[in-house]
Design an enzyme around this catalytic site. Structure first.
Site, PDB file in Angstrom:
ATOM      1  CB  ILE A 159      -0.968  -0.006   1.205  1.00  0.00           C
ATOM      2  CG1 ILE A 159      -1.925  -1.207   1.095  1.00  0.00           C
ATOM      3  CG2 ILE A 159      -1.762   1.298   1.263  1.00  0.00           C
ATOM      4  CD1 ILE A 159      -2.805  -1.438   2.308  1.00  0.00           C
ATOM      5  CG  ASP A 178       9.414  -0.856   5.290  1.00  0.00           C
ATOM      6  OD1 ASP A 178       8.281  -1.021   4.810  1.00  0.00           O
ATOM      7  OD2 ASP A 178      10.046  -1.783   5.875  1.00  0.00           O
ATOM      8  CB  THR A 244      -5.815   3.926   5.573  1.00  0.00           C
ATOM      9  OG1 THR A 244      -4.499   3.812   5.020  1.00  0.00           O
ATOM     10  CG2 THR A 244      -6.418   5.267   5.202  1.00  0.00           C
ATOM     11  NE  ARG A 246      -5.295  -4.860  11.233  1.00  0.00           N
ATOM     12  CZ  ARG A 246      -5.984  -5.027  10.103  1.00  0.00           C
ATOM     13  NH1 ARG A 246      -6.631  -4.029   9.567  1.00  0.00           N
ATOM     14  NH2 ARG A 246      -6.031  -6.202   9.516  1.00  0.00           N
ATOM     15  CG  ASP A 270     -10.646   3.458   6.471  1.00  0.00           C
ATOM     16  OD1 ASP A 270     -11.847   3.737   6.322  1.00  0.00           O
ATOM     17  OD2 ASP A 270     -10.162   2.369   6.099  1.00  0.00           O
ATOM     18  CD  GLU A 275     -11.964  -0.394  12.970  1.00  0.00           C
ATOM     19  OE1 GLU A 275     -12.428  -1.362  12.358  1.00  0.00           O
ATOM     20  OE2 GLU A 275     -11.031   0.277  12.542  1.00  0.00           O
ATOM     21  CG  HIS A 293     -11.641  -0.863   8.776  1.00  0.00           C
ATOM     22  ND1 HIS A 293     -11.147  -1.515   9.868  1.00  0.00           N
ATOM     23  CD2 HIS A 293     -10.817  -1.203   7.741  1.00  0.00           C
ATOM     24  CE1 HIS A 293     -10.084  -2.231   9.512  1.00  0.00           C
ATOM     25  NE2 HIS A 293      -9.867  -2.042   8.227  1.00  0.00           N
TER      26      HIS A 293
END
Ligand code: NAD
Length: 319
Positions: A159, A178, A244, A246, A270, A275, A293
């Protein structure tokens, strides 16, 4: 006898059609969590297809001898005891690639919406658009352009790289961090078959946090928040943050504080810590652009997921 497949959290029509063509009998219905074991055993279900809602844990794996395959439409497998299933010779499959572009596009849906405060004007225009037009025009006349801004991408997997392509395409400067990727060739393909490639090199996390105007995060589930007080303190004033990935990757309490003292200008969210019942302070905050989400939930991604799962299930169960 036909092998039976339970589709517990939905599947695209094309996926279902393909499964029928492969001669599977499908049960396309949502069975409640506490009734699943019974349903699987009564109907000798060979494979269960889930998204994130249904949990496939040790209890189901231990109790359902007919189950040979667990399929997750999407990426994260937090809802499945993957290692335990594999130890018990149950196949576990997912579709990690299918929704990357959809999530990346949602990042920019939030970002464009925040750049011009559309998420906010869409809340106030229906209420005051006819009585306070001039006041609203003034309120929303301080937007920004994205071209030339620096976007920081934490997590440069599938992503993250799709986000980079869109960002480069609209003239943004891209920095990424990263731990597992040093550099990456990002190629943007155009409608006429041409492509342009950019070689991007990893930044130090602390440098990235200091330099960027916009932060977006695309990492797997973490043990603790990746963005909390310390990280926010290192960022520029009026940073925009998008999550977006977790819920919990961005500490919601610290985010709210930083939004309230204007260190963070806007947030696009998101995914939520709690949740499916996100905190009201997040939901009601007028600097947050919200979505429930839906990162992977486009027609195209769901089509790809359905077809990919049906093909994989056919190969595994029918040989
Ligand atoms: P991916 O595995 O392709 O990439 C994740 C990258 O994060 C990897 O390159 C990994 O090295 C990196 N990473 C791991 N820990 C890190 C850390 N501490 N700091 C920086 N980088 C780190 O995964 P992906 O397909 O790009 O998915 C990314 C996230 O998006 C996942 O959490 C997934 O659950 C989430 N997701 C959300 C939605 C949605 O509906 N909003 C849909 C699909 C995926």
């Amino acid at each position: 006898m036909k092998r039976k497949i339970l589709i517990n959290d939905g599947l695209s029509e094309s996926g279902k059609k393909l499964l029928k063509n492969y001669d599977f009998e499908i049960f396309d219905q949502h069975i409640q969590q506490d009734k699943l074991i019974d349903f699987i055993n009564t109907n000798s279900i060979s494979a269960i297809i889930v998204r994130s809602a249904t949990k496939v844990r040790k209890d189901i794996i231990d109790s359902c001898a007919s189950l040979k395959l667990i399929a997750r439409g999407g990426v994260g497998m937090d809802n499945i005891d993957v290692d335990y299933a594999k130890k018990n010779e149950i196949h576990v499959i997912n579709t990690p690639q299918a929704s990357s572009l959809s999530v990346a596009e949602l990042v920019f849906a939030h970002l464009f919406s925040m750049a011009r405060q559309l998420f906010h004007s869409n809340r106030t225009m229906p209420l005051e658009g006819d009585t306070n037009f001039k006041k609203l025009k003034k309120t929303y006349s301080h937007g920004i352009e994205l071209r030339g801004k620096k976007i920081g991408i934490i997590g440069f997997g599938r992503i993250g790289q799709e986000v980079a392509k869109i960002a480069l395409g609209i003239g943004m400067k891209v920095l990424f961090y990263d731990p597992h990727i040093e550099d990456k060739n990002i190629c943007i393909e155009f409608y006429n078959g041409k492509e342009i490639c950019f070689k991007l090199t990893k930044s130090k996390l602390s440098d990235l946090l200091k330099k960027i105007d916009i932060l977006t995060i695309h990492v797997p589930n973490q043990k603790k928040p990746l963005i909390s007080k310390d990280e926010i303190e290192q960022m520029k004033e009026e940073i925009i943050i998008i999550n977006t990935s977790r819920g919990g990757i961005v500490n919601e309490r610290e985010l709210l504080k930083a939004l309230n003292n204007k260190k963070v200008k806007f947030a696009g969210i998101d995914v939520f810590e709690n949740e499916p019942k996100p905190s009201m302070s997040i939901l009601m905050h007028d600097q947050i652009s919200l979505s429930p989400h839906i990162g992977a939930s486009t027609e195209e991604a769901q089509e790809r997921i359905g077809i990919e799962l049906a093909n994989q299930i056919n190969i595994i169960l029918n040989g």
